[in-house]
Design a protein around this motif. Structure first.
Motif, PDB file in Angstrom:
ATOM      1  N   HIS A 476       0.834  -1.202   0.000  1.00 59.03           N
ATOM      2  CA  HIS A 476       0.000   0.000   0.000  1.00 59.03           C
ATOM      3  C   HIS A 476       0.866   1.247   0.000  1.00 59.03           C
ATOM      4  CE1 HIS A 476      -3.417  -2.532   0.612  1.00 59.03           C
ATOM      5  NE2 HIS A 476      -3.007  -2.955   1.789  1.00 59.03           N
ATOM      6  N   ASP A 477       0.218   2.391  -0.156  1.00 61.46           N
ATOM      7  CA  ASP A 477       0.971   3.640  -0.174  1.00 61.46           C
ATOM      8  C   ASP A 477       1.626   3.953   1.166  1.00 61.46           C
ATOM      9  OD1 ASP A 477      -1.391   4.262   1.172  1.00 61.46           O
ATOM     10  OD2 ASP A 477      -2.137   5.611  -0.402  1.00 61.46           O
ATOM     11  N   VAL A 478       0.953   3.606   2.274  1.00 62.35           N
ATOM     12  CA  VAL A 478       1.473   3.950   3.597  1.00 62.35           C
ATOM     13  C   VAL A 478       2.286   2.829   4.232  1.00 62.35           C
ATOM     14  CG1 VAL A 478      -0.509   3.129   4.958  1.00 62.35           C
ATOM     15  CG2 VAL A 478       0.794   5.130   5.737  1.00 62.35           C
ATOM     16  N   ALA A 479       2.180   1.616   3.694  1.00 60.75           N
ATOM     17  CA  ALA A 479       2.918   0.467   4.242  1.00 60.75           C
ATOM     18  C   ALA A 479       3.076  -0.574   3.145  1.00 60.75           C
ATOM     19  CB  ALA A 479       2.180  -0.137   5.439  1.00 60.75           C
ATOM     20  N   ALA A 480       4.292  -1.053   2.963  1.00 59.72           N
ATOM     21  CA  ALA A 480       4.546  -2.033   1.905  1.00 59.72           C
ATOM     22  C   ALA A 480       5.735  -2.898   2.296  1.00 59.72           C
ATOM     23  CB  ALA A 480       4.804  -1.328   0.573  1.00 59.72           C
ATOM     24  N   GLY A 481       5.943  -3.960   1.527  1.00 59.72           N
ATOM     25  CA  GLY A 481       7.034  -4.875   1.840  1.00 59.72           C
ATOM     26  C   GLY A 481       7.662  -5.430   0.585  1.00 59.72           C
ATOM     27  N   ALA A 482       8.804  -6.061   0.750  1.00 52.75           N
ATOM     28  CA  ALA A 482       9.508  -6.648  -0.385  1.00 52.75           C
ATOM     29  C   ALA A 482      10.450  -7.735   0.101  1.00 52.75           C
ATOM     30  CB  ALA A 482      10.303  -5.577  -1.144  1.00 52.75           C
ATOM     31  N   THR A 483      10.885  -8.561  -0.832  1.00 55.46           N
ATOM     32  CA  THR A 483      11.950  -9.526  -0.607  1.00 55.46           C
ATOM     33  C   THR A 483      13.079  -9.194  -1.571  1.00 55.46           C
ATOM     34  OG1 THR A 483      10.419 -11.263   0.089  1.00 55.46           O
ATOM     35  CG2 THR A 483      12.596 -11.948  -0.648  1.00 55.46           C
ATOM     36  N   VAL A 484      14.308  -9.093  -1.058  1.00 62.19           N
ATOM     37  CA  VAL A 484      15.463  -8.764  -1.902  1.00 62.19           C
ATOM     38  C   VAL A 484      16.599  -9.731  -1.586  1.00 62.19           C
ATOM     39  CG1 VAL A 484      14.829  -6.323  -2.026  1.00 62.19           C
ATOM     40  CG2 VAL A 484      16.422  -7.095  -0.257  1.00 62.19           C
ATOM     41  N   PRO A 485      17.505  -9.933  -2.537  1.00 63.39           N
ATOM     42  CA  PRO A 485      18.639 -10.833  -2.280  1.00 63.39           C
ATOM     43  C   PRO A 485      19.558 -10.274  -1.195  1.00 63.39           C
ATOM     44  CG  PRO A 485      18.358 -10.418  -4.638  1.00 63.39           C
ATOM     45  CD  PRO A 485      17.483  -9.448  -3.922  1.00 63.39           C
ATOM     46  N   ASN A 486      20.129 -11.164  -0.414  1.00 61.05           N
ATOM     47  CA  ASN A 486      21.106 -10.758   0.587  1.00 61.05           C
ATOM     48  C   ASN A 486      22.299 -10.110  -0.115  1.00 61.05           C
ATOM     49  OD1 ASN A 486      22.809 -10.643   2.885  1.00 61.05           O
ATOM     50  ND2 ASN A 486      21.749 -12.424   3.740  1.00 61.05           N
ATOM     51  N   GLY A 487      22.723  -8.956   0.378  1.00 58.99           N
ATOM     52  CA  GLY A 487      23.826  -8.235  -0.230  1.00 58.99           C
ATOM     53  C   GLY A 487      23.393  -7.107  -1.139  1.00 58.99           C
ATOM     54  N   ALA A 488      22.083  -7.021  -1.407  1.00 56.69           N
ATOM     55  CA  ALA A 488      21.582  -5.992  -2.318  1.00 56.69           C
ATOM     56  C   ALA A 488      21.063  -4.769  -1.573  1.00 56.69           C
ATOM     57  CB  ALA A 488      20.467  -6.566  -3.195  1.00 56.69           C
ATOM     58  N   GLU A 489      21.321  -4.701  -0.265  1.00 54.79           N
ATOM     59  CA  GLU A 489      20.741  -3.628   0.541  1.00 54.79           C
ATOM     60  C   GLU A 489      21.120  -2.237   0.037  1.00 54.79           C
ATOM     61  OE1 GLU A 489      21.916  -6.814   3.674  1.00 54.79           O
ATOM     62  OE2 GLU A 489      22.420  -6.273   1.596  1.00 54.79           O
ATOM     63  N   ARG A 490      22.392  -2.010  -0.210  1.00 53.59           N
ATOM     64  CA  ARG A 490      22.850  -0.668  -0.572  1.00 53.59           C
ATOM     65  C   ARG A 490      22.199  -0.200  -1.868  1.00 53.59           C
ATOM     66  NH1 ARG A 490      23.862   3.364   2.220  1.00 53.59           N
ATOM     67  NH2 ARG A 490      22.603   4.441   0.701  1.00 53.59           N
ATOM     68  N   GLU A 491      22.192  -1.075  -2.868  1.00 56.38           N
ATOM     69  CA  GLU A 491      21.588  -0.722  -4.153  1.00 56.38           C
ATOM     70  C   GLU A 491      20.088  -0.481  -3.993  1.00 56.38           C
ATOM     71  OE1 GLU A 491      21.154  -2.517  -8.717  1.00 56.38           O
ATOM     72  OE2 GLU A 491      22.310  -3.605  -7.186  1.00 56.38           O
TER      73      GLU A 491
END
Length: 505
Positions: A476-491
């Motif tokens: 949603h616009d006020v709250a959302a989530g995702a899954t990303v590969p480990n190590g991709a935090e900075r990008e």
């Protein structure tokens, strides 16, 4: 039988007819408070229509989870509080003839169409603020009641835990069931409140129409009240001490200050040596406390806009006992969050279906644990602080905060020392997959409704930023989530920061 949301009625009826024609249904739902109430509403509606079904819950509806659903022998799968955002994957299984999806969701849909898709966003209704997943399930439940209102045979019996049984007993509250399913409006409101849709202190849009039906059905009561969490269950000193959304110096986060404030009121606030609860006060007593609280806020220089937030609309479940978590929509939703987020969706579903014995007691134990974990998480984030970028702030909890609650912690920590409410917060946590040396990361994001009014849309932020690094996300616009590969935090952070900057510019 007219439905509560006319714009959705035709599509809801189409979906209901598909369910009613099914030999049996697999009901799949999300695990938060909105997901649990969505499942409970759908389960009771399906049961009342006499359709055999089974209920399953998924923490994340990814490709593997969808494939597992497709591998079952069910020809019809009902998705509640998710499914829209995964339509591209679901559609592949639909095209292969593995199952027919029926979707009751309120999240942003993927670029794919399917016939039995009930989502407010398809009809110009905001799914983040006007209709929750539970509300969408309620609209479907009302349509299913109308479709099955032809005296159909329900003698086959459907188990209340989601299985199939012979002449199985109905839920504990079956004697109060309404043939039009309007009694389920109470659960829809719990889901909406749990999904943070009560902006500016009350529910709006399509949610408000469901509230009206709940009031008419006698399962809901509403009214202006103090907008503090814990009015049913917390002793008055703790109610005030822990009320930090509007910080009042000398009371908020100040045990002795809260006690001094109450001792200064000319009221009987203790009985038999025990502090009374807000729910047990008379209206006159409540007015006295509220007036003194506002006066204290004014004298301490709390801004008028903040003071206004001390009062809001209360949503009370009229048939639940006074002084319990189930009586207040906000406390009920928190109780539910304490179940499925700790892998006990069955407990939360049982409470929603009316189990007031084993399921409720187990839920209360889980709630105590949930509160401890939230407190520890908030302390951790406040103590270690956040990293501030140009437009976002973030922290990485690793495995120290459970991935299923890291978003709640992030939202509750906003406003604490060093954690601003003027920029969205992103929170990383390890997904903790067994046997995986580098598990994927869960990213949760929280904003404020004032940021949303300025243009923030975290669903877009999380979706675009995660896909840029090989992950996926939405919400949603006020709250959302995702899954990303480990190590991709900075990008990921750099991309999210850029998107937020563009949205708020």
């Amino acid at each position: 039988m007219a439905g509560p949301i006319p714009d959705l009625e035709e599509r809801a009826t189409l979906c209901a007819r598909r369910l009613y024609s099914a030999d049996r249904v697999l009901l799949a739902s999300h695990i938060d408070a909105d997901g649990l109430t969505s499942a409970a509403i759908a389960a009771q509606a399906i049961e009342r229509a006499g359709i055999p079904f089974e209920t399953v819950f998924e923490k994340q509806l990814d490709e593997d989870a969808i494939a597992a659903l497709a591998a079952t022998e069910y020809d019809t799968v009902l998705f509640t509080d998710f499914g829209s955002g995964q339509l591209d994957v679901i559609g592949q299984h639909e095209d292969a003839g593995e199952f027919t999806p029926v979707i009751a969701d309120h999240h942003q849909p993927a670029d794919r169409e399917t016939k039995y898709h009930l989502n407010p966003l398809l009809f110009g209704i905001n799914g983040a603020s006007e209709l929750s997943g539970a509300g969408t399930s309620y609209v479907l439940a009302r349509a299913l009641a109308a479709v099955s209102d032809d005296g159909s045979d329900t003698s086959q019996g459907v188990a209340t835990d989601g299985g199939v049984g012979a002449n199985t007993a109905a839920p504990d509250d079956a004697t109060d069931a309404r043939p039009d399913n309007t009694d389920l409006a109470a659960l829809a409101v719990v889901g909406a409140v749990g999904d943070m849709q009560a902006s500016s202190g009350e529910l709006h849009g399509a949610n408000a129409k469901i509230v009206e039906e709940g009031v008419d059905a006698g399962v809901l009561e509403t009214g202006t009240d103090l907008a503090l969490y814990g009015k049913q269950t917390r002793p008055l000193p703790k109610l005030l001490e822990y009320a930090t959304d509007v910080h009042i110096p000398g009371i908020s986060n100040d045990e002795r200050g809260a006690l001094r404030f109450l001792d200064g009121l000319d009221l009987e606030l203790k009985r038999d040596g025990e502090w009374r609860r807000w729910s047990g006060l008379t209206n006159d007593e409540k007015q006295t406390v509220a007036s003194a609280l506002v006066k204290r806020a004014v004298t301490k220089g709390v801004p008028a806009t903040k003071i206004d937030q001390l009062v809001g609309t209360a949503y009370v479940l009229a048939e639940e006992p006074v002084g319990t978590e189930l009586r207040d929509a906000s406390e009920f939703s928190t109780l539910l969050n304490a179940t499925a987020r700790y892998d006990r969706a069955d407990v939360g579903l049982g409470v929603c279906l009316g189990n007031r014995d084993e399921a409720l007691e187990r839920a209360r134990k889980l709630l105590r644990n949930h509160r401890r974990n939230l407190s520890a998480g908030i302390d951790l984030v406040t103590r270690e602080g956040v990293t501030v970028e140009d437009h976002v702030q973030w922290f990485h909890a690793g495995d120290r905060i459970r991935e299923t609650i890291v978003g709640i912690v992030a939202g509750m920590a906003m406003g604490n020392a060093g954690i601003s409410r003027s920029r969205p917060i992103l929170a990383f946590a390890e997904k903790g997959v067994d046997g995986d040396d580098e598990p994927d990361l869960k990213v949760s994001s929280r904003g404020t409704h004032s940021l949303v009014r300025r243009g923030l849309d975290l669903s877009v932020v999380m979706g675009e930023a995660s896909r840029a690094v090989g992950g996926d996300g939405g919400g949603h616009d006020v709250a959302a989530g995702a899954t990303v590969p480990n190590g991709a935090e900075r990008e990921f952070i750099e991309r999210a920061d850029e998107i937020v900057g563009n949205q708020l510019s």
